[in-house]
Design a protein around this motif. Structure first.
Motif, short mmCIF file in Angstrom:
data_model
loop_
_atom_site.label_atom_id
_atom_site.label_comp_id
_atom_site.label_asym_id
_atom_site.label_seq_id
_atom_site.Cartn_x
_atom_site.Cartn_y
_atom_site.Cartn_z
N LEU A 117 -17.83 0.96 -14.22
CA LEU A 117 -16.44 0.70 -14.21
C LEU A 117 -15.75 2.12 -13.46
N LEU A 118 -16.27 3.21 -13.83
CA LEU A 118 -15.53 4.56 -13.48
C LEU A 118 -16.08 4.79 -11.88
N GLY A 119 -17.08 3.86 -11.29
CA GLY A 119 -17.10 4.08 -10.02
C GLY A 119 -16.32 3.17 -9.17
N LEU A 120 -15.16 2.48 -10.09
CA LEU A 120 -14.21 1.39 -9.11
C LEU A 120 -13.01 2.17 -9.01
N ASP A 121 -12.34 1.76 -8.16
CA ASP A 121 -11.14 2.41 -7.96
C ASP A 121 -9.80 1.71 -8.93
N LEU A 122 -9.89 2.17 -10.05
CA LEU A 122 -9.12 1.74 -11.05
C LEU A 122 -7.71 2.49 -11.51
#
Ligand code: HAM
Length: 421
Positions: A184-189
């Motif tokens: 998740l932290l690798g996504l552009d959230l």
């Protein structure tokens, strides 16, 4: 309009709709009693820390929705947002876990969550719940799920599905949590979702926004990372559900709003309810007892069914569950002597188990007969001065319109025979 109305988001239950509410609640508790669950009556408020620790600080329920206040002694208490933590507290406090296991308990009543009110979402909601504590056996998980399913089915509900998954145990969940978090932290959230990923990464999988759904489509799933024992447990639960004839859909993205779940987790979802489609849910909570200060680590499994939403689901399906009439017999007295006679007869009929109402307030025959029709009664008993003279009474079948005179002294037996009581 009165000066007062019920607080925002708090429903009232009154006739005729309250009969459906009651019938639903009874059908659900009866399903639990048939499986050997005993009734537990829980306090409506508890020590705030019980819910904070039991349900989980990071959940919406605890962080945003609790009705918390200081009592006059300065203690911080909270109106119960759910029942599981309170049941566990009672089991520990009274040493019920020292008796025969599992401890099988059933409860019903109001719960309180400060949510934004909308259709099917109330700030005072009604649940029927069961908890089976102290035995970690997949067959018990299946029993709990089957009770809910049987309750719904007996009510005549059909348009629902059961979502089922496993959230793993403490040997595989922590590693999975880390894996998911990294993904998740690798996504552009956005900032809030990123924060959620840090605090409670599983909740991100529950995000309904299409862009987040798309981004997390390839997220690692707990079901693919179960320990051998958690996987075996899950396989056994499914096997028992098959044997019990309970249909389910494995939904690896199922996420629940409370933190205590381990292994088996499930939700009943109804299609006819719009956004608030969860009519019941639950799961196993093997770490909860330790969490709230129990000395031993006792496992548990249970469900909470939303009674309000089950009523709405039945309405959406056009199923009526309450009996046809409020009463079986409606007495219509014409005159005070007749009233005295009917009051006594009504008492005797009620003693014999017949539901009886009378036309009070000395109404004219037409109005009284209308009231009889509206009551849903099968029979009307009409007594006037003329009948009193010859000690007879008019017995009218309100469904067929048939009418006949019977001896006043035989009225009770006649009514019992027509109603087959
Ligand atoms: P829950 O999913 O938070 O679980 O609530 C159970 C059910 O209560 C929901 O499926 C829904 O039908 C109903 N419900 C929840 N919030 C509302 C609301 N604001 N308005 C109307 N209905 C609502 C629990 O509470 C767990 N204690 C269940 C459990 C027991 N897990 C293990 N044991």
């Amino acid at each position: 309009m009165s000066e007062f109305s019920a607080p925002k988001g708090i429903p009232d239950y009154f006739p005729p709709a309250s009969a459906d509410f009651l019938a639903v609640r009874t059908a659900l508790t009866d399903a639990a009693y048939r499986a050997g669950y005993g009734h537990i009556e829980l306090p409506v408020f508890e020590d705030t820390a019980l819910f904070a620790r039991g349900v989980g600080e990071s959940t919406d329920v605890v962080s945003k929705e609790m009705y918390t206040f200081a009592d006059r002694g300065g203690r911080t208490v909270t109106l119960r947002p759910e029942g599981t933590a309170g049941v566990m507290r009672a089991v520990i406090q009274h040493g019920l876990d020292r008796g025969q296991l599992p401890v099988k308990l059933c409860y019903s009543g109001p719960f309180f969550r400060y949510e934004r009110p909308q259709a099917g979402r109330y700030r005072q909601l009604q649940q029927v719940g069961v908890e089976a504590i102290g035995v970690d056996d997949p067959a018990l998980d299946a029993e709990v799920i089957a009770i809910a399913d049987e309750g719904y089915k007996r009510l005549g509900l059909t348009g629902y599905r059961l979502d089922l998954t496993s959230l793993g145990d403490d040997t595989c969940r922590p590693q999975y949590r880390e894996l998911l978090q990294q993904f998740l932290l690798g996504l552009d959230l956005d900032e809030t979702t990123r924060e959620r990923a840090l605090i409670n990464p599983l909740r991100v999988l529950d995000d309904k926004r299409p862009e987040v759904r798309e981004m997390t489509a390839d997220a690692p799933l707990m079901l693919d990372h179960l320990s051998d024992s958690a996987r075996d447990h899950f396989e056994q639960v499914k096997g028992h559900l098959d044997r019990l004839g309970v249909e389910y859909v494995v939904n690896p993205r199922l996420v629940r709003g409370l933190d205590y779940y381990t292994k088996t987790t499930f939700e009943f979802v109804h299609d006819g309810l719009g956004a608030q489609s969860g009519i019941g849910g639950g799961g196993r909570y093997d770490g909860l007892m330790k969490q709230i200060g129990g000395k031993q680590e006792l496992s548990g499994i249970g469900f909470g069914i939303g009674v309000d939403r089950t009523v709405l689901a039945l309405e959406a399906e056009g199923v009526s569950v309450a009996g046809v009439g409020r009463v079986d017999v409606f007495g219509v007295p014409m005159g005070s002597a007749a009233k005295a006679e009917l009051v006594a007869l009504a008492g005797r009929l009620r003693d014999a188990g017949v539901k009886v109402d009378l036309a009070y307030g000395d109404r004219a025959l037409k109005g009284a007969m209308k009231a009889a029709d509206r009551s849903g009664a099968r029979l009307a008993l009409v007594l006037g001065d003329r009948e009193l003279d010859d000690r007879t009474i008019e017995l009218k079948d309100l469904t067929t319109g048939d009418q006949r005179k019977v001896a006043l002294d035989d009225a009770l037996a006649e009514v019992l025979s027509v109603l087959d009581i």
